[in-house]
Structure formats: C-alpha cells, structure tokens
Design a protein around this motif. Sequence first.
Motif, PDB file in Angstrom:
ATOM      1  N   ASP A 293      89.292  47.670  61.669  1.00 58.53           N
ATOM      2  CA  ASP A 293      88.912  48.226  60.364  1.00 58.53           C
ATOM      3  C   ASP A 293      88.162  49.530  60.631  1.00 58.53           C
ATOM      4  N   THR A 294      88.834  50.672  60.435  1.00 57.24           N
ATOM      5  CA  THR A 294      88.208  51.948  60.818  1.00 57.24           C
ATOM      6  C   THR A 294      87.148  52.402  59.803  1.00 57.24           C
ATOM      7  N   GLY A 295      87.251  51.926  58.560  1.00 61.02           N
ATOM      8  CA  GLY A 295      86.235  52.287  57.557  1.00 61.02           C
ATOM      9  C   GLY A 295      84.855  51.872  58.021  1.00 61.02           C
ATOM     10  N   ALA A 296      84.787  50.758  58.775  1.00 64.38           N
ATOM     11  CA  ALA A 296      83.495  50.243  59.252  1.00 64.38           C
ATOM     12  C   ALA A 296      82.801  51.256  60.172  1.00 64.38           C
TER      13      ALA A 296
ATOM     14  N   LEU B  54      77.523  56.674  51.621  1.00 61.64           N
ATOM     15  CA  LEU B  54      77.180  57.372  52.865  1.00 61.64           C
ATOM     16  C   LEU B  54      78.422  57.559  53.737  1.00 61.64           C
ATOM     17  N   ALA B  55      79.301  56.536  53.744  1.00 64.95           N
ATOM     18  CA  ALA B  55      80.533  56.601  54.540  1.00 64.95           C
ATOM     19  C   ALA B  55      81.448  57.689  53.997  1.00 64.95           C
ATOM     20  N   SER B  56      81.537  57.753  52.680  1.00 64.05           N
ATOM     21  CA  SER B  56      82.416  58.734  52.058  1.00 64.05           C
ATOM     22  C   SER B  56      81.929  60.143  52.418  1.00 64.05           C
ATOM     23  N   ALA B  57      80.605  60.353  52.386  1.00 64.88           N
ATOM     24  CA  ALA B  57      80.055  61.681  52.696  1.00 64.88           C
ATOM     25  C   ALA B  57      80.305  62.033  54.162  1.00 64.88           C
TER      26      ALA B  57
ATOM     27  N   GLY C 171      93.359  46.276  48.931  1.00 64.97           N
ATOM     28  CA  GLY C 171      93.390  44.997  49.650  1.00 64.97           C
ATOM     29  C   GLY C 171      93.683  45.174  51.126  1.00 64.97           C
ATOM     30  N   LYS C 172      93.643  46.440  51.580  1.00 63.70           N
ATOM     31  CA  LYS C 172      93.957  46.745  52.987  1.00 63.70           C
ATOM     32  C   LYS C 172      93.270  45.824  53.979  1.00 63.70           C
ATOM     33  N   SER C 173      91.931  45.710  53.869  1.00 65.51           N
ATOM     34  CA  SER C 173      91.235  45.000  54.945  1.00 65.51           C
ATOM     35  C   SER C 173      91.520  43.501  54.924  1.00 65.51           C
TER      36      SER C 173
ATOM     37  N   VAL D 280      82.872  64.592  62.495  1.00 60.67           N
ATOM     38  CA  VAL D 280      82.755  63.134  62.556  1.00 60.67           C
ATOM     39  C   VAL D 280      84.139  62.530  62.807  1.00 60.67           C
ATOM     40  N   ARG D 281      85.144  63.035  62.103  1.00 55.38           N
ATOM     41  CA  ARG D 281      86.506  62.510  62.243  1.00 55.38           C
ATOM     42  C   ARG D 281      86.997  62.712  63.686  1.00 55.38           C
ATOM     43  N   GLU D 282      86.716  63.890  64.218  1.00 54.37           N
ATOM     44  CA  GLU D 282      87.116  64.225  65.579  1.00 54.37           C
ATOM     45  C   GLU D 282      86.410  63.286  66.574  1.00 54.37           C
TER      46      GLU D 282
ATOM     47  N   LYS E  88      87.167  58.062  41.095  1.00 50.99           N
ATOM     48  CA  LYS E  88      86.499  59.209  41.730  1.00 50.99           C
ATOM     49  C   LYS E  88      86.693  59.154  43.251  1.00 50.99           C
ATOM     50  N   ARG E  89      86.524  57.936  43.838  1.00 48.79           N
ATOM     51  CA  ARG E  89      86.706  57.823  45.302  1.00 48.79           C
ATOM     52  C   ARG E  89      88.158  58.132  45.695  1.00 48.79           C
ATOM     53  N   ASP E  90      89.124  57.659  44.861  1.00 48.65           N
ATOM     54  CA  ASP E  90      90.540  57.978  45.119  1.00 48.65           C
ATOM     55  C   ASP E  90      90.730  59.492  45.146  1.00 48.65           C
TER      56      ASP E  90
ATOM     57  N   ASP F   4      93.599  49.722  60.029  1.00 49.47           N
ATOM     58  CA  ASP F   4      93.666  50.230  58.656  1.00 49.47           C
ATOM     59  C   ASP F   4      92.629  51.300  58.394  1.00 49.47           C
ATOM     60  N   GLY F   5      92.951  52.181  57.430  1.00 48.26           N
ATOM     61  CA  GLY F   5      92.045  53.276  57.087  1.00 48.26           C
ATOM     62  C   GLY F   5      92.676  54.171  56.049  1.00 48.26           C
ATOM     63  N   ARG F   6      92.443  55.487  56.200  1.00 52.54           N
ATOM     64  CA  ARG F   6      93.022  56.445  55.247  1.00 52.54           C
ATOM     65  C   ARG F   6      94.006  57.402  55.923  1.00 52.54           C
ATOM     66  N   ASP F   7      93.792  57.606  57.240  1.00 44.67           N
ATOM     67  CA  ASP F   7      94.557  58.630  57.973  1.00 44.67           C
ATOM     68  C   ASP F   7      95.156  58.044  59.247  1.00 44.67           C
TER      69      ASP F   7
ATOM     70  N   ASP G 239      88.436  61.917  45.535  1.00 46.89           N
ATOM     71  CA  ASP G 239      87.731  62.569  46.651  1.00 46.89           C
ATOM     72  C   ASP G 239      88.460  62.329  47.974  1.00 46.89           C
ATOM     73  N   ASP G 240      88.884  61.085  48.217  1.00 43.85           N
ATOM     74  CA  ASP G 240      89.558  60.765  49.488  1.00 43.85           C
ATOM     75  C   ASP G 240      90.894  61.529  49.607  1.00 43.85           C
ATOM     76  N   SER G 241      91.586  61.736  48.465  1.00 44.37           N
ATOM     77  CA  SER G 241      92.903  62.396  48.536  1.00 44.37           C
ATOM     78  C   SER G 241      92.805  63.913  48.517  1.00 44.37           C
TER      79      SER G 241
HETATM   80  O1   DC Z   1      87.828  51.523  53.792  1.00 44.57           O
HETATM   81  P1   DC Z   1      86.348  51.695  53.517  1.00 44.57           P
HETATM   82  O2   DC Z   1      85.954  51.580  52.055  1.00 44.57           O
HETATM   83  O3   DC Z   1      85.491  50.817  54.383  1.00 44.57           O
HETATM   84  O4   DC Z   1      86.035  53.206  53.933  1.00 44.57           O
HETATM   85  C1   DC Z   1      84.749  53.772  53.812  1.00 44.57           C
HETATM   86  C2   DC Z   1      84.868  55.293  53.694  1.00 44.57           C
HETATM   87  O5   DC Z   1      85.353  55.855  54.907  1.00 44.57           O
HETATM   88  C3   DC Z   1      85.795  55.779  52.575  1.00 44.57           C
HETATM   89  O6   DC Z   1      85.114  56.677  51.732  1.00 44.57           O
HETATM   90  C4   DC Z   1      86.920  56.503  53.268  1.00 44.57           C
HETATM   91  C5   DC Z   1      86.439  56.725  54.669  1.00 44.57           C
HETATM   92  N1   DC Z   1      87.486  56.458  55.657  1.00 44.57           N
HETATM   93  C6   DC Z   1      88.182  57.526  56.138  1.00 44.57           C
HETATM   94  O7   DC Z   1      87.940  58.653  55.694  1.00 44.57           O
HETATM   95  N2   DC Z   1      89.130  57.351  57.091  1.00 44.57           N
HETATM   96  C7   DC Z   1      89.398  56.129  57.557  1.00 44.57           C
HETATM   97  N3   DC Z   1      90.321  55.983  58.512  1.00 44.57           N
HETATM   98  C8   DC Z   1      88.710  55.000  57.053  1.00 44.57           C
HETATM   99  C9   DC Z   1      87.748  55.197  56.085  1.00 44.57           C
END
Ligand code: DC
Length: 214
Positions: free
Chosen positions: A34-37, A89-92, A16-18, A99-101, A170-172, A119-122, A174-176
């Motif tokens: 929203d950094t995922g965007a 595609l975003a996950s890949a 529910g982050k976003s 890309v992160r850099e 699976k996404r949890d 908000d995001g993951r990192d 992979d992301d972790s």
């Molecule tokens: O939060 P979201 O579902 O819109 O994120 C899409 C993808 O981007 C998700 O696989 C994780 C990645 N992401 C990330 O690695 N770091 C972030 N700060 C935000 C999203």
Amino acid sequence: MKKNTVVAIDGPVGSGKSTISRKAAEKLGFIYVDTGALYRALGVFFEEKRIDFNTNVKVDIRFIDKEQRVFVDDTDYTDKIRTPKASMLASAVSAKPEVREFLLELQRSFAKNNSVIMDGRDIGTVVLPDADIKIFLTADAKERAKRRYDELILKGTSVEFDDVLKDLEKRDYDDSHREHAPLKKADDAIVADTTGNTFNESVALVLKIIEDRL
Ligand code: DC
C-alpha cells in the motif's frame, strides 16, 4: 522457475483499492504493498518534527505477521496514519516532486523479487511502468463517497454525507490535476468499475482480470 508477477492497481479515493488489493493478494499468495501509507507516514513524521521534508530521513516497509508496517527513522508510524489529518498531510506531501522521487526506489524494490500487488495513484504510470498487469479501479463518485461515509460512521465519526462527497471530489480533482505524477489511467491499464458491486464481487472481478493474464 516462473518469473514473479507484478500487478499495479491505481484509482481514485474510495475506489476500494486497498481492501480489494489486500484480499486479492492474500488469495493469490502475493505480497500487497500500500504505497499511500508511505506518503501518509512521511506527512505525519514531518508535521510531528515541525521540519520541512528532507532526504536524510530513513523510510522502510516491514511485514510483521504479514501486515505492512511503515517505519520512519526506525519508528513505526502505522497506527498514526489513518486519520483525516494524516490524509491531508499525505496529500500535501505527495504533491512534492522530491518526495515522489525519494520514494521511487523503495517502491520498485518490492517488485524485483516478489509477486506483488501494489496500489496507489501512479503505480502503472510511473512506479512500475513495466508491470505485467495494470488495473484502474474506479466507481461512481457518489458510491465511493457512500462507502467512505459508512466507514466513518462505523468508526463513530460524526459527518454529513454531502461533506464526505465534496471532500472526495476535491481530493479526486487535486490528485488528477497535480503537476507531478497525477492520478491517471495508464494507456495499457484495464478499467475495473466496481459501481454496484459488493466487496466480494469486486475482489472476484480483480482476481479474474489477473488470473486471465497469468
Ligand atoms: O491511498 P491513500 O488515501 O492512502 O493516499 C494518501 C495520499 O497519498 C493521497 O492524497 C494520494 C497520495 N498518493 C500518491 O500521490 N501516490 C501514490 N502512489 C499513493 C498515494
């Protein structure tokens, strides 16, 4: 003048982050990023162009009617990034360190002069390690899957609950477990568990954490 306040919110898929962050930012008069965007827009852009990621591309965020819109090479990608394909595609693309850099400076620029919830993951661990307040938003996996399932059904997508749950787990995972900037609670983040909460209760919980520390 009081310095701007920077709030980092991280957490797994469907926590529910976003929606919670957007609402909390609106109540506080902060901007919401929203950094995922960004990862979604880049993933869709490079797939569309059928080329590999390269840093010649221009990415920016513009706020139009207070809503965040993501532009890649001056084209608005915002309406193309909320599909299951864009999630994949975003996950890949998000697993690639280059890309992160590439996205780091853009994300940090918003926290320089604004009060912001990002908000995001990192965000608490890598993007804004000096954030004033860090929140790790989570909820039980079944409940997160149920929320995602309800959203998809509401949009008219035909899905099975078990598939949504499997996909989310699976996404949890992979992301972790990715090598670069994996999803992980920052040591100084406050855990906000929204299991069993209504949306309004979750917003109130996040607002309380922020307001207690302002
Ligand atoms: O939060 P979201 O579902 O819109 O994120 C899409 C993808 O981007 C998700 O696989 C994780 C990645 N992401 C990330 O690695 N770091 C972030 N700060 C935000 C999203």
